[in-house]
Design an enzyme around this catalytic site. Structure first.
Site, short mmCIF file in Angstrom:
data_model
loop_
_atom_site.label_atom_id
_atom_site.label_comp_id
_atom_site.label_asym_id
_atom_site.label_seq_id
_atom_site.Cartn_x
_atom_site.Cartn_y
_atom_site.Cartn_z
N LYS A 214 0.83 -1.21 0.00
CA LYS A 214 0.00 0.00 0.00
C LYS A 214 0.87 1.26 0.00
O LYS A 214 0.65 2.21 -0.75
CB LYS A 214 -0.93 -0.02 1.22
CG LYS A 214 -1.66 1.25 1.50
CD LYS A 214 -2.70 1.58 0.45
CE LYS A 214 -3.13 3.03 0.54
NZ LYS A 214 -4.01 3.42 -0.54
N CYS A 268 -3.71 11.07 0.94
CA CYS A 268 -2.75 9.96 1.06
C CYS A 268 -1.32 10.27 0.60
O CYS A 268 -0.38 9.97 1.33
CB CYS A 268 -3.28 8.76 0.29
SG CYS A 268 -4.81 8.12 0.97
N1 LIG Z 1 -9.87 8.56 2.10
C1 LIG Z 1 -9.20 7.93 1.18
O1 LIG Z 1 -9.27 8.27 0.01
C2 LIG Z 1 -8.34 6.73 1.51
C3 LIG Z 1 -7.91 5.87 0.49
C4 LIG Z 1 -7.14 4.75 0.82
C5 LIG Z 1 -6.80 4.55 2.15
N2 LIG Z 1 -7.22 5.41 3.14
C6 LIG Z 1 -6.84 5.13 4.53
O2 LIG Z 1 -8.00 4.68 5.24
C7 LIG Z 1 -7.96 5.13 6.59
C8 LIG Z 1 -9.23 5.89 6.91
O3 LIG Z 1 -9.29 7.06 6.13
P1 LIG Z 1 -10.61 7.94 5.99
O4 LIG Z 1 -10.37 8.90 4.88
O5 LIG Z 1 -11.80 7.05 5.96
O6 LIG Z 1 -10.57 8.71 7.40
P2 LIG Z 1 -11.76 9.57 8.03
O7 LIG Z 1 -11.11 10.58 8.89
O8 LIG Z 1 -12.71 10.01 6.96
O9 LIG Z 1 -12.58 8.51 8.93
C9 LIG Z 1 -12.13 7.96 10.11
C10 LIG Z 1 -13.31 7.89 11.08
O10 LIG Z 1 -12.92 7.11 12.23
C11 LIG Z 1 -13.47 7.72 13.39
N3 LIG Z 1 -12.68 7.28 14.55
C12 LIG Z 1 -11.46 7.69 14.94
N4 LIG Z 1 -11.04 7.00 16.01
C13 LIG Z 1 -12.03 6.11 16.33
C14 LIG Z 1 -12.18 5.12 17.31
N5 LIG Z 1 -11.22 4.87 18.21
N6 LIG Z 1 -13.33 4.42 17.35
C15 LIG Z 1 -14.31 4.65 16.41
N7 LIG Z 1 -14.21 5.58 15.45
C16 LIG Z 1 -13.09 6.31 15.40
C17 LIG Z 1 -13.38 9.20 13.12
O11 LIG Z 1 -14.26 9.93 13.92
C18 LIG Z 1 -13.74 9.26 11.61
O12 LIG Z 1 -15.12 9.42 11.40
C19 LIG Z 1 -6.68 5.96 6.71
O13 LIG Z 1 -5.67 5.15 7.23
C20 LIG Z 1 -6.37 6.35 5.29
O14 LIG Z 1 -5.01 6.58 5.09
C21 LIG Z 1 -8.00 6.48 2.84
#
Ligand SMILES: NC(=O)c1ccc[n+]([C@@H]2O[C@H](COP(=O)([O-])OP(=O)(O)OC[C@H]3O[C@@H](n4cnc5c(N)ncnc54)[C@H](O)[C@@H]3O)[C@@H](O)[C@H]2O)c1
Length: 428
Positions: A214, A268
């Site tokens: 990744k 990212c």
């Molecule tokens: N957004 C993208 O395009 C994308 C693409 C590939 C990978 N990722 C990866 O996926 C992961 C998530 O990204 P995202 O964009 O969805 O993040 P985000 O910030 O949109 O969502 C994360 C959610 O988790 C919640 N959260 C945090 N701690 C928590 C806990 N202890 N218990 C329950 N809920 C909790 C937050 O309130 C938030 O709503 C990251 O590691 C990111 O690097 C994201």
């Protein structure tokens, strides 16, 4: 467990309902599983339970309504509601701290919650992007907290997400997936699970490999963009147009040079190279250097702007600058880590006024014409389609001085009457 998954009887908890977690929860509910989404933000939980999404994504409103109304998906902030589930899928954010080291607090909190709720035999999946070796460290944390043995008493997998916002529901189904198990059996179980909606290829490996895969994907792109940006710097020194040079170099059957520009943004690319380096014993230099080059690109745009202002004898402190585009990529409203803001930050204290206009994002002005009125310079920071083929000779009539800086290679021929500068566009 395999049979329970195949019969859609396995109970799933998704931890973190953001850009990745909510669509993932919806897909599993749509595939027939009972899904509980656990999220710490109570406003998000309330909204989702009313069938309304807090994120903008094509198709999400209809799919979420269906999932909630069918009773297959509900959200909660109460850890008691995710007790004794068969499967936990962790999708929390993994950002950087100010000093560019990974902030794994959200992940560790989520793992603690899961450790407290899970039963013997549960499958724990981390979808978040994490530094190499994090999944096995989190398995050790669960062992410590619960006294369960990883691989014997519970299964654990890293299943990185490769979707692109704007295409999430298509890519969740058709992208290929890498499943990194802490044991082979863990990865095999996860494959049965994801097959419930994934039509792309599924590859099984170990968790440190999937973590690396990744991070390598995004680092590959970041380093290649940095190389293109370095070519742009060199092209300025040699007085040539780097875009023409790249076009010609790319006629070679094995060369594919990326596109230089004002910077690299998004959720990212700016962070994943740092996650990749963070677990290493030594820094080999290339990846770090690439990040620095890309982070410096807004400063290159600043140099070009100030050089153009000098050419018209206008002191920067008297200049009104208009930034065209705030989103980090074209035709999107996503401003996360956008280089447009880094550029604004870099010039703000040195100029009289900075205005902004973006057709997708709220800027300081609502129309292009309004923003350009009596301005001295326009700087293109985002490659929105709306900014292509503009009639600059007409727009120039609104401006006090006519300076145009192109940070995204949208202008082919410098417009008449303008002092023009562009990243990679020859001498300045
Ligand atoms: N957004 C993208 O395009 C994308 C693409 C590939 C990978 N990722 C990866 O996926 C992961 C998530 O990204 P995202 O964009 O969805 O993040 P985000 O910030 O949109 O969502 C994360 C959610 O988790 C919640 N959260 C945090 N701690 C928590 C806990 N202890 N218990 C329950 N809920 C909790 C937050 O309130 C938030 O709503 C990251 O590691 C990111 O690097 C994201």
């Amino acid at each position: 467990m395999r049979e329970r998954i195949e019969k859609r009887e396995a109970e799933i908890a998704v931890i973190g309902l953001g850009y990745i977690g909510l669509p993932t929860a919806i897909m599993f509910a749509d595939a027939g599983f009972n899904v509980v989404g656990y999220e710490i933000r109570k406003d998000v939980v309330a909204k989702i339970n009313r069938g309304n999404s807090h994120i903008v994504e094509p198709e999400i409103d209809y799919l979420l309504k269906n999932a909630v109304e069918s009773g297959k998906l509900r959200a909660t902030s109460n850890p008691g509601d995710i007790k004794d589930k068969d499967i936990y899928i962790i999708c929390v954010q993994t950002p950087l701290r100010q000093d560019k080291t990974p902030n794994l607090e959200y992940l560790e909190d989520a793992v603690r919650t899961v450790a407290g709720a899970m039963k013997k035999g549960s499958l724990v999946i981390i979808e978040s992007t994490v530094p190499p070796m994090t999944t096995s460290r989190m398995a050790e944390l669960i062992e410590k907290l619960r006294g369960f043995k990883a691989g014997r008493d519970f299964y654990m997998v890293h299943a990185p997400e490769r979707v692109m916002p704007g295409r999430i529901f298509k890519e969740l189904v058709y992208n290929s997936r890498i499943l990194g198990g802490i044991t082979e059996e863990s990865a095999e179980l996860a494959e049965v699970l994801y097959r419930s909606f994934v039509k792309g290829q599924i590859f099984r490996t170990n968790s440190t490999t999937s973590e690396m895969v990744k991070l390598m994907e995004n680092t590959f792109r970041d380093v290649n963009i940095a190389l293109a940006n370095e070519f742009a710097f060199l092209a300025h020194q040699y007085g040539i147009d780097v875009f023409r040079a790249i076009e010609l170099a790319n006629t070679h059957p094995r060369v594919r040079i990326h596109t230089p520009g004002i910077g690299v943004g998004g959720h990212c690319l700016p962070k994943d190279p740092y996650l990749l380096l963070s677990s290493a014993r030594e820094d080999f230099g290339l990846i770090q250097k690439a990040r620095e080059i890309n982070e410096d690109m807004p400063l290159m745009a600043k140099d070009l702007l100030f050089d153009a202002l000098k050419a018209i004898n206008l002191p920067p402190e008297e200049a009104v600058i208009v930034v065209l585009g705030l989103a980090y990529k074209g035709n999107s409203d996503d401003t996360r880590n956008s280089p447009a803001y880094a550029f604004i930050e870099a010039i703000r204290d040195d100029v009289a006024e900075v205005r902004s206009y973006d057709p997708y994002v709220e800027g300081s002005h609502r129309s292009l014409e309004e923003a350009l009125k009596d301005a001295d310079a326009a700087v293109i920071a985002t490659d929105h389609t709306e900014f292509r083929g503009l009639s600059w000779e007409e727009l120039g009539k609104l401006m006090r001085n006519k300076v145009l800086v192109d940070g995204r290679h949208l202008i082919d021929e410098p417009p008449k009457g303008f002092v023009f500068r562009g990243i990679g566009r020859g001498e300045y």
